[in-house]
Design a protein around this motif. Structure first.
Motif, mmCIF file in Angstrom:
data_model
loop_
_atom_site.group_PDB
_atom_site.id
_atom_site.type_symbol
_atom_site.label_atom_id
_atom_site.label_comp_id
_atom_site.label_asym_id
_atom_site.label_seq_id
_atom_site.Cartn_x
_atom_site.Cartn_y
_atom_site.Cartn_z
ATOM 1 N N UNK A 18 -19.861 87.213 7.044
ATOM 2 C CA UNK A 18 -20.160 88.620 6.790
ATOM 3 C C UNK A 18 -20.223 89.407 8.102
ATOM 4 N N UNK A 19 -20.911 88.850 9.096
ATOM 5 C CA UNK A 19 -20.967 89.516 10.402
ATOM 6 C C UNK A 19 -19.558 89.678 10.976
ATOM 7 N N UNK A 20 -18.758 88.634 10.854
ATOM 8 C CA UNK A 20 -17.408 88.648 11.414
ATOM 9 C C UNK A 20 -16.553 89.727 10.764
ATOM 10 N N UNK A 21 -16.611 89.751 9.443
ATOM 11 C CA UNK A 21 -15.802 90.727 8.722
ATOM 12 C C UNK A 21 -16.229 92.156 9.097
ATOM 13 N N UNK A 22 -17.542 92.390 9.160
ATOM 14 C CA UNK A 22 -18.056 93.712 9.510
ATOM 15 C C UNK A 22 -17.567 94.160 10.886
ATOM 16 N N UNK A 23 -17.629 93.252 11.844
ATOM 17 C CA UNK A 23 -17.247 93.615 13.213
ATOM 18 C C UNK A 23 -15.738 93.831 13.346
ATOM 19 N N UNK A 24 -14.957 93.011 12.641
ATOM 20 C CA UNK A 24 -13.498 93.203 12.725
ATOM 21 C C UNK A 24 -13.125 94.572 12.159
ATOM 22 N N UNK A 25 -13.857 94.996 11.140
ATOM 23 C CA UNK A 25 -13.564 96.279 10.501
ATOM 24 C C UNK A 25 -14.106 97.445 11.336
ATOM 25 N N UNK A 26 -15.367 97.303 11.798
ATOM 26 C CA UNK A 26 -15.992 98.433 12.511
ATOM 27 C C UNK A 26 -15.562 98.515 13.971
ATOM 28 N N UNK A 27 -15.569 97.382 14.673
ATOM 29 C CA UNK A 27 -15.255 97.431 16.107
ATOM 30 C C UNK A 27 -13.756 97.460 16.360
ATOM 31 N N UNK A 28 -13.024 96.576 15.684
ATOM 32 C CA UNK A 28 -11.587 96.490 15.943
ATOM 33 C C UNK A 28 -10.773 97.347 14.976
#
Ligand code: ZN
Length: 370
Positions: free
Chosen positions: A187-197
């Motif tokens: 969940x953290x990974x998916x969130x960061x790929x979407x928000x940061x990248x």
């Protein structure tokens, strides 16, 4: 760490115990061990688009992520399954993590689809997802085909056949001890790929990835994007793409580490003895976990009588049934073999001073106390 309760299934041993979970695998310096697995490599290019190969994208992003963690997280030890363009068998990748007693396994991949328009990032944990079964099945089947390039794959995957979708059924009855932690990391990974990248969001899903199946710790598999989509491919092979993806995965890992450390602080191990004999047990006790179900079995259920010392504890909303109760590791292996005749995925757990600990840790304690 989650406080969990173990309740004896036998009336005569009506003890209640508090367990703290999950057991942390800690290396000698007390560091958190992270294994980063760049998918494919060497003779296995993974998915391709023209001269662009998945194996290079995976490696570049994995190295970037690892470098940021090494520079900024001094309490983390990073281990790579590969740092160069070499072929590594899937089971060996999991083996590297298992032998290191890793706390987290992250496998980095790049997706491919027949439709050139498919794009976006997604993150997987092991399992079967009913509503999305066929799409996930195809992705996992494709990735699992990497074992066809291994010399002796029949010997390492317990009859799994990468050419047969039916083979995926082995994942259906699988109980995964580490699902809660894996889901958190995913969940953290998916969130960061979407928000940061700023990647298009394809969500968190479950599928039967062999590399996750073989690893015995929380583990996820990331599909960074689609190499088959020309625009996304161009982004993923660019320095900007590698930097942004690496950065977002690093941020996700930091999120997980914060979450993990808070749980560890909160956990107060209870010093109660565990086991049906009730007395102080100086050595770790081994049990075989054979079933994980939503609701406890009824008192007259035959399955409670199928083996000696059947117990259960609750974890992540599931009732986990164990049998056997011994300080002898060889004896528990025999019990496991017996139980596996009926419950193929049964595995050994260890309990020490009222806590569930890793089997590796238990063996170390046993060896010291001999
Ligand atoms: Zn791949």
């Amino acid at each position: 760490m989650i406080k969990t309760r173990i309740i004896s299934a036998f009336i005569i041993t009506a003890f209640c115990f508090l367990w703290t979970l999950p057991a942390m695998a800690v290396d000698k310096d007390g560091k958190f061990i992270l294994v980063i697995d760049a998918g494919h490599g060497g003779k296995d290019p993974g998915a391709v688009n023209g001269k662009n190969q998945e194996k290079s994208i995976n490696l570049n992003v994995a190295l970037k992520m690892g470098k940021l963690i090494e520079e900024n997280c001094k309490d983390v030890k990073v281990i790579y399954t590969r740092k160069t363009d070499v072929f590594v068998e899937l089971y060996k990748r999991a083996d590297i993590a298992n032998k290191a007693g890793a706390d987290m396994f992250i496998s980095v991949h790049t997706n491919s689809a027949k439709s050139k328009s498919a794009n976006g990032a997604e993150t997987y944990l092991l399992g079967v997802e009913e509503n999305r079964a066929s799409a996930n099945l195809n992705a996992a089947l494709e990735e699992n085909k990497a074992i066809l390039l291994e010399n002796d794959y029949e010997a390492h995957y317990e009859g799994y056949d990468p050419n047969s979708p039916e083979s995926m059924i082995i994942f259906e009855f699988m109980q995964n001890e580490y699902q809660k932690e894996s889901l958190k990391m995913a969940t953290f990974t998916q969130e960061r790929m979407v928000k940061s990248a700023k990647r298009p969001d394809r969500g968190v899903h479950q599928a039967g990835y062999l590399v996750l199946w073989k690893s015995t710790m929380p583990s996820i598999l990331i599909e960074l994007g689609f190499i088959s989509n020309d625009a996304e491919c161009k982004y993923l092979v660019s320095q900007k793409g590698v930097d942004e993806m690496g950065q977002s995965l690093y941020e996700a890992f930091r999120d997980y580490l914060d979450y993990h450390n808070k749980l560890v602080e909160k956990a107060v191990p209870t010093a109660q003895a565990i086991g049906n004999k009730g007395a102080d047990r100086e050595l770790p006790v081994y049990k075989v976990q054979f079933m994980s179900i939503r609701n406890p079995l009824k008192k007259n259920d035959k399955r409670l009588k199928a083996y000696d010392n059947v117990d259960y504890y609750t974890e992540g909303g599931m009732c986990k049934y164990t049998c056997g109760d011994t300080t002898d590791f060889e004896a528990v292996q025999k019990t496991k073999k017996e139980v596996q005749k009926k419950y193929k995925d049964a595995f050994v757990i260890a309990v020490y001073e009222g806590r569930k600990i890793s089997v590796r840790e238990a063996q170390e304690i046993s060896a010291k106390n001999k």
